[in-house]
Write an enzyme that holds these catalytic residues in place. Structure first.
Site, mmCIF file in Angstrom:
data_model
loop_
_atom_site.group_PDB
_atom_site.id
_atom_site.type_symbol
_atom_site.label_atom_id
_atom_site.label_comp_id
_atom_site.label_asym_id
_atom_site.label_seq_id
_atom_site.Cartn_x
_atom_site.Cartn_y
_atom_site.Cartn_z
ATOM 1 C CE LYS A 39 48.569 43.117 40.733
ATOM 2 N NZ LYS A 39 48.705 42.363 42.237
ATOM 3 C CE LYS A 41 44.244 43.843 40.211
ATOM 4 N NZ LYS A 41 44.538 43.012 41.427
HETATM 5 ZN ZN LIG Z 1 49.992 41.541 46.638
#
Ligand SMILES: [Zn+2]
Length: 326
Positions: free
Chosen positions: A195, A248
């Site tokens: 992420k 992501k």
């Molecule tokens: Zn968070």
């Protein structure tokens, strides 16, 4: 003419010929649809920066779920917006927290729908960070205890998949142990393994009302310039027991998706984030692009890059367009 060359166009001569040799396909089974559940009553509020995306309260969830089922979408990813926030994000792990209540609501009425629970603290903490805070530091190990409590309470409420997103080190190991000890050995973990600290999350922060009140998330989310680091992050999560790996955001990180697909034998999930959605919506509203064609091209591009599943706000539209194309 005495030229030697290959005639690639032979396989593009008609729609049926192109369909015959098409390598990647989209279907409703590919999509996970994010939902923002608002604590309160009579709320169905469109997120201004995400046209077509609504925050809904529990009393409006029945209609929303019926719509999702009508679109053949089989999994939802739940985010909660609590009435009150505090230092420790109590609402995240309260047995009657908004995500826990929404999970029970959906499981009672739509037992076949898979519920993926986002497991984080940022929507519930007054400071808007994903972990416990001391001064201007985000504490790692102290945050793990709260994440475990959150995951277990979500599993107790009926969540089918736990999706920890806060990027603390060791979160998969801690949650796996916590779930197992609480009797949830069969509940998989969909880890936000890779992420990035991305500017593309902007509109989400309006949708989930979880913007950090000081600083940024760069001490726990990844540097967009890094690729090798993604292998380190994913390796740890696989070793700690992750069942799915999320990358992501999506569009700017398709190289990473391909890397993960080639390296790990787990389902790879791409999160097509809010900023990606909003850019397409804004351009379409201006008449600058063809929304349907652009969205379907983007989504199939994600599958081609190696994504097995796509978390996307476009899910309902995409299913409708795929039906039209049949
Ligand atoms: Zn968070």
């Amino acid at each position: 003419m005495d030229l030697q060359f290959k005639r690639h166009r032979r396989l593009r001569t008609s729609a049926n010929m192109r369909a015959l040799v098409r390598e990647n396909h989209l279907s409703a089974d590919d999509f996970i649809y994010p939902l923002f559940i608002y604590e309160g009553e009579n709320i169905r509020k469109e997120v201004s920066s995400m046209p077509g995306v609504f925050q809904v309260s529990l009393d409006n969830l029945q209609a929303e779920m019926e719509d999702i089922v009508a679109h053949d979408i089989k999994s939802v990813l739940l985010f909660g917006i609590p009435k009150t926030k505090d230092e420790c994000g109590t609402g995240a792990y309260h047995d009657h927290g908004i995500v826990q209540e929404a999970t029970r609501f959906i499981k009672e009425r739509f037992p076949d729908i898979l519920i993926v629970a986002d497991t984080c603290l940022c929507e519930y903490t007054s400071h808007g960070h994903c972990g416990m805070v001391k001064g201007d530091k985000i504490l790692n190990d102290e945050s793990l205890d709260l994440l475990v409590q959150t995951a277990v309470s979500q599993a107790k409420a009926g969540a089918d998949i736990i999706a920890p997103s806060n990027m603390m080190d060791g979160f998969v190991a801690a949650i796996r142990k916590g779930l197992d000890e609480a009797g949830f050995q069969d509940t998989p973990i969909m880890s936000y393994a890779v992420k990035y600290a991305s500017a593309f999350y902007g509109p989400f922060r309006e949708a989930a009302e979880g913007a950090p009140q000081f600083g940024d998330r760069k001490t726990y989310q990844m540097d967009p310039a890094n690729r090798i680091e993604a292998f380190r992050e994913a390796e740890s999560d696989v070793a700690e027991g992750a069942d799915f790996l999320i990358v992501k955001p999506g569009m700017p990180y398709l190289d990473i998706v391909r890397d993960m697909k080639n390296t790990f034998n787990l389902p790879i999930v791409i999160y097509n984030v809010s900023g990606e959605y909003s850019m397409i919506k804004a351009a379409a509203q201006n008449g600058w692009i063809d929304e349907k064609a652009t969205v379907l091209e983007m989504l199939v591009g994600m599958k081609r890059a190696g994504a097995d599943l796509i978390v996307t706000y476009h899910a309902k539209d995409a299913v409708r367009w795929l039906r039209e194309n049949q």
